[in-house]
Design a protein around this motif. Structure first.
Motif, PDB file in Angstrom:
ATOM      1  N   ASP A   8       0.834  -1.216   0.000  1.00  0.00           N
ATOM      2  CA  ASP A   8       0.000   0.000   0.000  1.00  0.00           C
ATOM      3  C   ASP A   8       0.861   1.256   0.000  1.00  0.00           C
ATOM      4  OD1 ASP A   8       1.025  -0.280   2.533  1.00  0.00           O
ATOM      5  OD2 ASP A   8      -0.794   0.387   3.560  1.00  0.00           O
ATOM      6  N   LYS A   9       2.123   1.137  -0.379  1.00  0.00           N
ATOM      7  CA  LYS A   9       3.023   2.284  -0.382  1.00  0.00           C
ATOM      8  C   LYS A   9       3.513   2.551  -1.795  1.00  0.00           C
ATOM      9  CE  LYS A   9       4.606   1.016   4.240  1.00  0.00           C
ATOM     10  NZ  LYS A   9       5.731   0.480   5.035  1.00  0.00           N
ATOM     11  N   PRO A  37      -0.729   6.742  -0.220  1.00  0.00           N
ATOM     12  CA  PRO A  37      -1.581   6.609  -1.402  1.00  0.00           C
ATOM     13  C   PRO A  37      -2.180   7.926  -1.875  1.00  0.00           C
ATOM     14  CG  PRO A  37      -1.975   4.774   0.065  1.00  0.00           C
ATOM     15  CD  PRO A  37      -1.052   5.713   0.790  1.00  0.00           C
ATOM     16  N   VAL A  38      -2.635   8.776  -0.934  1.00  0.00           N
ATOM     17  CA  VAL A  38      -3.285  10.021  -1.351  1.00  0.00           C
ATOM     18  C   VAL A  38      -2.266  10.994  -1.946  1.00  0.00           C
ATOM     19  CG1 VAL A  38      -3.147  11.256   0.864  1.00  0.00           C
ATOM     20  CG2 VAL A  38      -5.058  11.693  -0.678  1.00  0.00           C
ATOM     21  N   GLU A  39      -1.036  10.978  -1.438  1.00  0.00           N
ATOM     22  CA  GLU A  39       0.002  11.825  -2.033  1.00  0.00           C
ATOM     23  C   GLU A  39       0.333  11.348  -3.446  1.00  0.00           C
ATOM     24  OE1 GLU A  39       2.831  13.349   1.588  1.00  0.00           O
ATOM     25  OE2 GLU A  39       2.836  11.202   1.173  1.00  0.00           O
ATOM     26  N   ALA A  40       0.436  10.039  -3.608  1.00  0.00           N
ATOM     27  CA  ALA A  40       0.732   9.496  -4.935  1.00  0.00           C
ATOM     28  C   ALA A  40      -0.386   9.832  -5.917  1.00  0.00           C
ATOM     29  CB  ALA A  40       0.930   7.982  -4.842  1.00  0.00           C
ATOM     30  N   LEU A  41      -1.637   9.699  -5.471  1.00  0.00           N
ATOM     31  CA  LEU A  41      -2.766  10.046  -6.336  1.00  0.00           C
ATOM     32  C   LEU A  41      -2.683  11.497  -6.788  1.00  0.00           C
ATOM     33  CD1 LEU A  41      -5.813   8.305  -4.617  1.00  0.00           C
ATOM     34  CD2 LEU A  41      -5.205   8.103  -7.038  1.00  0.00           C
ATOM     35  N   TYR A  42      -2.379  12.369  -5.860  1.00  0.00           N
ATOM     36  CA  TYR A  42      -2.316  13.793  -6.210  1.00  0.00           C
ATOM     37  C   TYR A  42      -1.185  14.067  -7.195  1.00  0.00           C
ATOM     38  CZ  TYR A  42      -1.895  18.844  -5.741  1.00  0.00           C
ATOM     39  OH  TYR A  42      -1.819  20.190  -6.011  1.00  0.00           O
ATOM     40  N   LEU A  43      -0.024  13.475  -6.970  1.00  0.00           N
ATOM     41  CA  LEU A  43       1.120  13.726  -7.847  1.00  0.00           C
ATOM     42  C   LEU A  43       0.904  13.132  -9.235  1.00  0.00           C
ATOM     43  CD1 LEU A  43       3.945  13.198  -5.218  1.00  0.00           C
ATOM     44  CD2 LEU A  43       3.380  15.342  -6.388  1.00  0.00           C
ATOM     45  N   TYR A  54      -0.108   2.363 -14.447  1.00  0.00           N
ATOM     46  CA  TYR A  54      -1.215   3.054 -13.782  1.00  0.00           C
ATOM     47  C   TYR A  54      -1.371   4.469 -14.334  1.00  0.00           C
ATOM     48  CZ  TYR A  54      -1.148  -0.542 -10.127  1.00  0.00           C
ATOM     49  OH  TYR A  54      -1.205  -1.725  -9.440  1.00  0.00           O
ATOM     50  N   ASP A  55      -2.628   4.883 -14.489  1.00  0.00           N
ATOM     51  CA  ASP A  55      -2.939   6.305 -14.608  1.00  0.00           C
ATOM     52  C   ASP A  55      -3.755   6.680 -13.369  1.00  0.00           C
ATOM     53  OD1 ASP A  55      -5.465   5.237 -15.017  1.00  0.00           O
ATOM     54  OD2 ASP A  55      -5.585   5.806 -17.134  1.00  0.00           O
ATOM     55  N   PHE A  56      -4.283   7.899 -13.319  1.00  0.00           N
ATOM     56  CA  PHE A  56      -4.997   8.315 -12.120  1.00  0.00           C
ATOM     57  C   PHE A  56      -6.174   7.401 -11.819  1.00  0.00           C
ATOM     58  CE2 PHE A  56      -8.552  10.598 -10.176  1.00  0.00           C
ATOM     59  CZ  PHE A  56      -7.982  10.984  -8.979  1.00  0.00           C
ATOM     60  N   ASP A  57      -6.974   7.057 -12.854  1.00  0.00           N
ATOM     61  CA  ASP A  57      -8.187   6.265 -12.634  1.00  0.00           C
ATOM     62  C   ASP A  57      -7.858   4.886 -12.092  1.00  0.00           C
ATOM     63  OD1 ASP A  57      -9.690   8.382 -13.557  1.00  0.00           O
ATOM     64  OD2 ASP A  57      -9.758   7.634 -15.607  1.00  0.00           O
ATOM     65  N   THR A  58      -6.883   4.215 -12.706  1.00  0.00           N
ATOM     66  CA  THR A  58      -6.558   2.850 -12.261  1.00  0.00           C
ATOM     67  C   THR A  58      -5.875   2.870 -10.898  1.00  0.00           C
ATOM     68  OG1 THR A  58      -4.509   2.956 -13.580  1.00  0.00           O
ATOM     69  CG2 THR A  58      -6.431   1.886 -14.583  1.00  0.00           C
ATOM     70  N   LEU A  59      -5.132   3.948 -10.614  1.00  0.00           N
ATOM     71  CA  LEU A  59      -4.508   4.046  -9.293  1.00  0.00           C
ATOM     72  C   LEU A  59      -5.567   4.267  -8.219  1.00  0.00           C
ATOM     73  CD1 LEU A  59      -1.741   4.044  -7.900  1.00  0.00           C
ATOM     74  CD2 LEU A  59      -1.719   6.538  -8.114  1.00  0.00           C
ATOM     75  N   LEU A  60      -6.583   5.065  -8.525  1.00  0.00           N
ATOM     76  CA  LEU A  60      -7.676   5.274  -7.576  1.00  0.00           C
ATOM     77  C   LEU A  60      -8.375   3.952  -7.274  1.00  0.00           C
ATOM     78  CD1 LEU A  60      -9.448   7.227  -5.923  1.00  0.00           C
ATOM     79  CD2 LEU A  60     -10.822   7.590  -7.981  1.00  0.00           C
ATOM     80  N   VAL A  61      -8.618   3.159  -8.315  1.00  0.00           N
ATOM     81  CA  VAL A  61      -9.235   1.843  -8.117  1.00  0.00           C
ATOM     82  C   VAL A  61      -8.313   0.948  -7.296  1.00  0.00           C
ATOM     83  CG1 VAL A  61     -10.024  -0.250  -9.281  1.00  0.00           C
ATOM     84  CG2 VAL A  61     -10.633   1.999 -10.200  1.00  0.00           C
ATOM     85  N   ARG A  62      -7.002   1.035  -7.550  1.00  0.00           N
ATOM     86  CA  ARG A  62      -6.016   0.222  -6.814  1.00  0.00           C
ATOM     87  C   ARG A  62      -6.103   0.465  -5.316  1.00  0.00           C
ATOM     88  NH1 ARG A  62      -2.896  -1.736  -3.839  1.00  0.00           N
ATOM     89  NH2 ARG A  62      -0.805  -2.562  -4.187  1.00  0.00           N
ATOM     90  N   PHE A  63      -6.391   1.693  -4.929  1.00  0.00           N
ATOM     91  CA  PHE A  63      -6.451   2.042  -3.504  1.00  0.00           C
ATOM     92  C   PHE A  63      -7.882   2.132  -2.982  1.00  0.00           C
ATOM     93  CE2 PHE A  63      -2.259   4.215  -4.464  1.00  0.00           C
ATOM     94  CZ  PHE A  63      -1.499   3.232  -3.855  1.00  0.00           C
ATOM     95  N   ARG A  71     -12.806  10.725  -0.919  1.00  0.00           N
ATOM     96  CA  ARG A  71     -12.994  11.896  -0.063  1.00  0.00           C
ATOM     97  C   ARG A  71     -11.649  12.435   0.424  1.00  0.00           C
ATOM     98  NH1 ARG A  71     -17.819   8.996   1.288  1.00  0.00           N
ATOM     99  NH2 ARG A  71     -16.739   7.718   2.844  1.00  0.00           N
ATOM    100  N   SER A  72     -10.753  11.520   0.805  1.00  0.00           N
ATOM    101  CA  SER A  72      -9.433  11.953   1.271  1.00  0.00           C
ATOM    102  C   SER A  72      -8.680  12.680   0.162  1.00  0.00           C
ATOM    103  CB  SER A  72      -8.617  10.742   1.747  1.00  0.00           C
ATOM    104  OG  SER A  72      -9.204  10.163   2.886  1.00  0.00           O
ATOM    105  N   PHE A  73      -8.781  12.161  -1.058  1.00  0.00           N
ATOM    106  CA  PHE A  73      -8.098  12.814  -2.173  1.00  0.00           C
ATOM    107  C   PHE A  73      -8.657  14.219  -2.396  1.00  0.00           C
ATOM    108  CE2 PHE A  73      -8.396  14.000  -6.678  1.00  0.00           C
ATOM    109  CZ  PHE A  73      -7.045  14.201  -6.942  1.00  0.00           C
TER     110      PHE A  73
END
Length: 335
Positions: A8-9, A37-43, A54-63, A71-73
């Motif tokens: 999860d890192k 995870p939320v920092e990675a999503l933002y970057l 991964y792109d943003f969408d698949t990374l969001l699904v991953r987490f 909500r956290s993002f």
């Protein structure tokens, strides 16, 4: 800048140190930078790092095992784009003062992310606020509604100071009409000065049920039923069915009166009490009594805060615990 996922890192090599030094992203390790995870999503969302596969969408699904992730993002992005440096923990986020970052400044807010339908356990919230206060920070709830708009609330624990002691009214006889108590009290007995009840005429005052219960308990109002004197417990038993919230209301009413505040019904404002500090013309607080283990949905608290704000009062929730009553204040803020 490329990153990789391990469990999860999200990890970056040594080139990731620049993200930490410049903008406070991640936590430095010996061989690089670890992102939450939320920092990675933002970057990824901002195109500042790449994660192969991964792109943003698949990374969001991953987490997405974390039900709060979207909500956290949204909260993380909102706070970042307001000009703050944000790190995860010790609640959800730690937010630094504008222009400051880890190692070169101090944090100002501890932020907990919630949805509008989350239940608020007041004992949990009070514990988190105490932790935040011990760190000399402000405790903030970031509430994301069902349309993904964000509202920020500052939460404080309020210790109400005792006010100047005023004389008790003199004892007065009363009569019972169903569940209502009417006392024979001229102006010289002090009930008007102590703001008890509503005067019917020069010699009679009708009391609210909570006022009556308190005054009978204090021995200031006596009601004769035949040869017996009605006790406070007997009176409460008579009115319990008409007011299932009676016990917690009396507990909070008693506490406020002992501190010399004047609680009156808050019905017009949708709460248990409106509370006056001394002889002021306008009440300063709305107070809702919260029983042990009682929870409220966040959207209910939001309505309370909006009402209190609209009439320029503080919104306090009086939590009843074994160790006493703890007043929790919620107030909307802008970061």
């Amino acid at each position: 800048m490329k990153a990789r996922i391990e469990e999860d890192k999200v990890l970056l090599g040594s080139e990731g140190y620049a993200l930490y030094e410049q903008s406070g992203f991640g936590r430095p390790q010996k061989d690089g930078l670890r992102l939450s995870p939320v920092e990675a999503l933002y970057l990824v969302y901002r195109g500042r790092i790449e994660i192969p596969g991964y792109d943003f969408d698949t990374l969001l699904v991953r987490f997405s095992d974390n039900a709060h992730m979207i909500r956290s993002f949204l909260v993380y992005r909102d706070i970042r784009e307001r000009g703050y440096v944000v790190q995860t923990g010790p609640h959800d986020f730690r937010v630094f003062k504008r222009g400051e970052k880890p190692g070169k400044g101090e944090s100002q807010y501890m932020v907990r992310v919630l949805s509008e339908r989350d239940l608020i356990d007041f004992s949990v919230v009070q514990g988190e606020v105490r932790t935040t206060l011990n760190m000399r920070k402000q405790h903030v709830l970031a509430v994301v509604d069902d349309e993904f708009e964000i509202t920020y609330y500052e939460v404080k624990l309020q210790k109400l100071p005792g006010l100047e002691v005023t004389p008790d009214p003199k004892p007065a006889p009363g009569l019972l009409s169903s569940i209502s108590v009417i006392i024979n009290a001229g102006a010289d007995l002090g009930y008007d000065q102590a703001f008890y009840g509503k005067r019917l005429d020069d010699s009679r005052i009708v009391l609210s049920t909570v006022e009556a219960a308190y005054l009978i308990e204090q021995g200031l109002v006596t009601i004769q039923l035949g040869e017996a004197t009605l006790t406070a417990e007997e009176y409460c038993a008579r009115i319990q069915d008409s007011d299932p919230e009676l016990d917690k209301k009396i507990t909070v009413y008693r506490y406020l009166r002992e501190l010399q505040y004047i609680p009156k019904t808050g019905y017009k404002f949708g709460h248990h009490f409106r509370v006056y500090s001394g002889r002021k013309i306008h009440s300063e607080m709305l107070v809702q009594a919260i029983g042990p283990l009682e929870t409220l949905p966040m959207n209910s608290i939001s309505r309370s805060v909006r009402m209190a704000h609209s009439v320029k009062k503080k919104m306090l929730f009086a939590g009843i615990h074994d160790e006493g009553i703890v007043f929790t204040e919620f107030a909307r803020i802008k970061l």
